[in-house]
Design an enzyme around this catalytic site. Structure first.
Site, PDB file in Angstrom:
ATOM      1  CE  LYS A 181     -11.353   5.689   0.361  1.00  0.00           C
ATOM      2  NZ  LYS A 181     -12.060   5.194   1.576  1.00  0.00           N
ATOM      3  CB  SER A 237     -11.158   1.429   2.563  1.00  0.00           C
ATOM      4  OG  SER A 237     -12.024   2.590   2.700  1.00  0.00           O
ATOM      5  CB  SER A 270     -12.767   3.737   5.502  1.00  0.00           C
ATOM      6  OG  SER A 270     -13.035   2.397   5.340  1.00  0.00           O
TER       7      SER A 270
HETATM    8  N1  GLN Z   1     -13.191  -1.615   6.940  1.00  0.00           N
HETATM    9  C1  GLN Z   1     -14.498  -1.547   6.719  1.00  0.00           C
HETATM   10  C2  GLN Z   1     -14.965  -2.355   5.779  1.00  0.00           C
HETATM   11  O1  GLN Z   1     -14.217  -3.073   5.210  1.00  0.00           O
HETATM   12  C3  GLN Z   1     -15.009  -0.152   6.757  1.00  0.00           C
HETATM   13  C4  GLN Z   1     -14.662   0.322   5.400  1.00  0.00           C
HETATM   14  C5  GLN Z   1     -15.161   1.825   5.156  1.00  0.00           C
HETATM   15  O2  GLN Z   1     -15.340   2.616   5.990  1.00  0.00           O
HETATM   16  N2  GLN Z   1     -15.082   2.243   3.937  1.00  0.00           N
HETATM   17  O3  GLN Z   1     -16.101  -2.379   5.366  1.00  0.00           O
END
Ligand code: GLN
Length: 470
Positions: free
Chosen positions: A74, A149, A173
């Site tokens: 990532k 994400s 994410s």
């Molecule tokens: N979707 C969640 C957020 O927007 C989790 C993001 C993540 O785990 N980095 O905060």
């Protein structure tokens, strides 16, 4: 692909039945052919030169634990001399000057790192639509999102562009995109894997974890990246890093009523119920349990993580590093314009929210209260794990949704993490297991949760679930 998991791949490499260079070329071609999915921000073609060296080591019998495993990273985990953009205009010109601890561990074990995957900007999002490189498409239906994400990492594995991938999980994410794309995704316990070299979003939540195509590879990869690191003061010394399968162990599996209520897609509900029935007939004990503070998890999560993000992202001011606006005649304007132009909309929303909940007069009402709620959520899990070994839930309330469907409604978007944020609030590990497809051919995922540092039992049960679903 001629192998089903890494141990099969290693045997082929060792017996000269597979050339690592051919294997890398295959993945590079796949990445090219499927470039419409937008899974990678950058590909590192230097991987081809490294492949020859590792092939040689395999021949000589001196290769590391992950020799020849092709892994995508990532784009928020530092790799020396490669760009680390976090899919943000703010860092579009930023090159890492050191390797994250997890990267060092992969390289020390002879893994091959093929490139940097697309993600939501600074890991904030649930659909991978908040990326300066554009959205990542779901390989099962290109009109749907990949989830986020870590959408690029999930798609890289799902579309067979690599063997496995690393992502980060602050509130879901890894597990949510793994669920949307039909792959395995493990968010380890808080403290198990060093975050040294991960661009911080919310430091008391962030974890680095893995995407893979099966339990075995997930467990192997996690066992390599886990472990104490003096560069991350939150990392913990653990000795239980050998994740061995156990086909016979029977579990007490908790089913929390709060996760099976209104809002859950009936097809997902049904798929999980079928799995529960199979687990029961395989001899596991199914226990109905309650996690009464679940309904506050999204609220607590979005107060605490935005607070931490507002502080963590203060460093991107255009002066020390990052994007610098050309439109400024004094220092304050330079800060304001650089941050206004460099950050995308969602990141700015979080910084504003976080600054608000930390401000004098609101701190007690929001931040402090959310900390108390976090403790209650943790205590809910402690209580349930007194009478169960594992908790089984859906990973997400819906399957992958359409591109653009939720991007104008942040609350709807935030709700897609309703089943995943609690694990980060409590610091416990969670794994997404792909369990089938809905009537439209989109993947469905189940989440298994366990006590902090009990990854071993998650993987043991997951191996059994893989067999039950075959
Ligand atoms: N979707 C969640 C957020 O927007 C989790 C993001 C993540 O785990 N980095 O905060």
């Amino acid at each position: 692909m001629i192998y089903n998991n890494y141990s099969e791949k290693f045997a082929l490499l060792k017996n000269n039945k597979l050339s690592l260079v051919d294997n890398i070329n295959y993945f590079l071609n796949q990445i090219d052919e499927k470039s419409n999915l937008n899974a990678f921000n950058f590909v590192d073609t230097d991987v081809l030169n490294k492949a020859e060296k590792i092939q040689q080591k395999i021949k000589e019998g001196s290769a590391g634990k992950l020799a020849g495993m092709v892994i995508a990273i990532k784009d928020n985990i530092l790799q020396k001399n490669l760009k680390n953009t976090c899919s943000s205009k703010m860092l579009s010109n930023f090159t890492a000057i050191y390797d994250a601890t997890v990267i060092k561990k992969l390289q020390d074990n002879d893994a091959l790192l093929i490139g940097r995957t697309n993600c939501d900007e600074f890991a904030m999002g649930s659909s991978n639509e908040n990326s300066c490189f554009g959205p990542v498409l779901n390989p099962y239906n290109n009109n749907c999102v990949s989830g986020g994400s870590s959408g690029g990492s999930a798609v890289a594995v799902a579309a067979n562009l690599c063997d496995a991938a690393l992502g980060s999980d602050t509130g879901g994410s890894i597990r949510q995109p793994a669920s949307f794309c039909g792959v395995f995704g493990i968010k380890p316990s808080y403290g198990l894997v060093s975050r040294f070299g991960l661009t911080a979003f919310a430091s008391s939540f962030d974890s680095i974890g893995c995407f893979a195509k099966n339990t075995q590879d997930s467990a192997l990869l996690l066992s390599v990246i886990a472990g104490f690191d003096e560069n991350d003061s939150t990392s913990v010394k653990t000795d239980n890093l050998n994740y061995l399968p156990d086909e016979n162990k029977k579990y007490r599996i908790g089913i929390p009523s709060e996760y099976y209520k209104e809002g859950l897609d009936p097809e997902i509900d049904n798929a999980i119920k079928i799995l529960i029935a199979k687990l029961k007939s395989a001899g596991h004990e199914i226990i109905e349990v309650d996690l009464p503070h679940t309904e506050y998890s999204i609220a607590a999560y979005y107060i605490l993580t935005t607070a931490e993000a507002s502080s963590n992202l203060a460093r991107f001011d255009g002066a020390r590093y990052g994007y610098r606006s050309k439109e400024a005649s004094n220092l304050i304007d330079q800060y304001i314009n650089s941050r206004s132009e460099g950050f995308g909309q969602e990141v700015k929303r979080r910084i504003m929210l976080g600054t608000f909940v930390l401000s004098t007069g609101y701190y007690d009402a929001y931040y402090k209260k959310a900390q108390k709620v976090r403790n209650l959520i943790k205590m809910d899990f402690d209580n349930v794990f007194n009478k169960t070994d594992i908790i089984l839930t859906p990973t997400t309330p819906t399957v992958a949704f359409g591109i653009g469907e939720k991007s104008t409604d942040p609350l709807q978007m935030y709700l897609s993490d309703v089943y995943t944020t609690s694990a980060n609030l409590a610091g416990i590990p969670g794994l997404n297991i792909p369990i089938g497809f809905n009537s439209k051919g989109l993947p469905i995922g189940a989440q298994i949760l366990a006590k902090q540092f009990d990854e071993a039992n998650i993987f043991k049960l997951s191996t059994q679930i893989e067999c039950l679903l075959k």
